[in-house]
Design an enzyme around this catalytic site. Sequence first.
Site, short mmCIF file in Angstrom:
data_model
loop_
_atom_site.label_atom_id
_atom_site.label_comp_id
_atom_site.label_asym_id
_atom_site.label_seq_id
_atom_site.Cartn_x
_atom_site.Cartn_y
_atom_site.Cartn_z
N CYS A 114 -51.54 7.30 -26.67
CA CYS A 114 -50.09 7.06 -26.71
C CYS A 114 -49.44 7.08 -25.32
CB CYS A 114 -49.41 8.07 -27.61
SG CYS A 114 -50.15 8.12 -29.23
N HIS A 255 -42.16 8.42 -26.17
CA HIS A 255 -43.12 7.92 -27.16
C HIS A 255 -42.61 8.31 -28.55
CE1 HIS A 255 -46.56 7.21 -29.54
NE2 HIS A 255 -46.90 8.48 -29.64
N ASN A 285 -45.34 5.47 -35.51
CA ASN A 285 -46.03 5.70 -34.23
C ASN A 285 -46.94 4.51 -33.95
OD1 ASN A 285 -47.72 6.55 -32.17
ND2 ASN A 285 -48.02 8.61 -33.00
#
Length: 332
Positions: A114, A255, A285
């Site tokens: 990520c 993020h 996500n």
Amino acid sequence: MTYAAFRSIGAYVPEKILSNEDLSKMVDTSDEWITKRTGIKERRIAAKNEHTSDLGMKAAELAIKRSGLDKDEIDMVVCATISPDYFCMPSTAAIISTKLGLKNITAFDISAACTGFIYILSIAKAFIESGMKKNILIIGAEKLSSITDYSDRSTCILFGDGAGAAIISATDNKDEAIIDIHTGADGKYADLLMTPNGGSGSAHDAIDQETASCFMQMKGNETFKVAVRTLTKDVVEILNKNNIENKSIKHFIPHQANYRIIKAVGDALKLKDEQVVLTVEKYGNTSSASIPMAINDIYEQGTLKKCELMLFDAFGGGLTWGSALVPFAPIK
Ligand code: UT7
């Protein structure tokens, strides 16, 4: 002195929506639980024949168009992904370059989960400041649905597919320059978030590897705690090091893993709601794609303007983390 400028942004999300309601028919979960614990309402899922490179290519086309550059001026392509088209090779960056019709370029992928977008931003900055390249296309692209176990309720509710891309170019104007980027990693937390099968570290033998799944596994609650701690520390450090006050940040673009993580970091930094960019509700996500997809959202809403200061912050498998202070610097 040559500096690196963040010139343009683009993103792409697949059409198909997977809602919390849909997931509650697949595993023992509910819209109420997912919304309360994560802030996610829905995520996008790529079609079977839509690969990570297709998502990345569409985001890249938009970023190139908005940069005002001719394709031939791009001299490097870097893609951050944990869901590449092919395990090991060829790189997704090379495939995207060919799909875009780019020639005479350097192309490679990196794996930082990520935090991938912040890692490739730092690579682009270094190549440009050293004079090795002039216009670099960076892409965060993920088809996470291809490595998600849809019988595991602790992970399948979180992840979605999508891509974001940006053009980073050389400039001699210091006002346009990316101010600073921090990146870090600590492999001692590797087992918190990993795809344990299919690689050379896997328990499977060579024959089994063909069928071994590459599904993600996560110790969610432990990851959550390390994430809040690390993200907050990292952002405080980059702001202090550069003598920048919280109020100078126009857009805090973290993020998008979980609304509760974003809220905890935003509160610790005393940021106002209007400074914090949120897309987790509609995309979930999307790992390396989440920050550029969020930048694209505010760009398309007309709320990201020339010279405004963005602060990126990410955390992911590895473990990896990073932050970046970046003025938006389109040509026009
Ligand atoms: O992007 C890279 C970094 N990733 C992250 O930062 C993700 C970090 N982690 C998280 O976002 C959260 O930890 C999760 C959303 C994954 C989980 O939330 P949590 O509040 O930490 O829940 P938990 O794992 O402590 O589980 C609490 C309970 C458990 O049941 P018991 O043992 O209390 O009976 C789980 O089995 O919730 C249960 N549970 C669920 N219940 C309904 C876990 N997943 C679900 C689900 N629906 N989908």
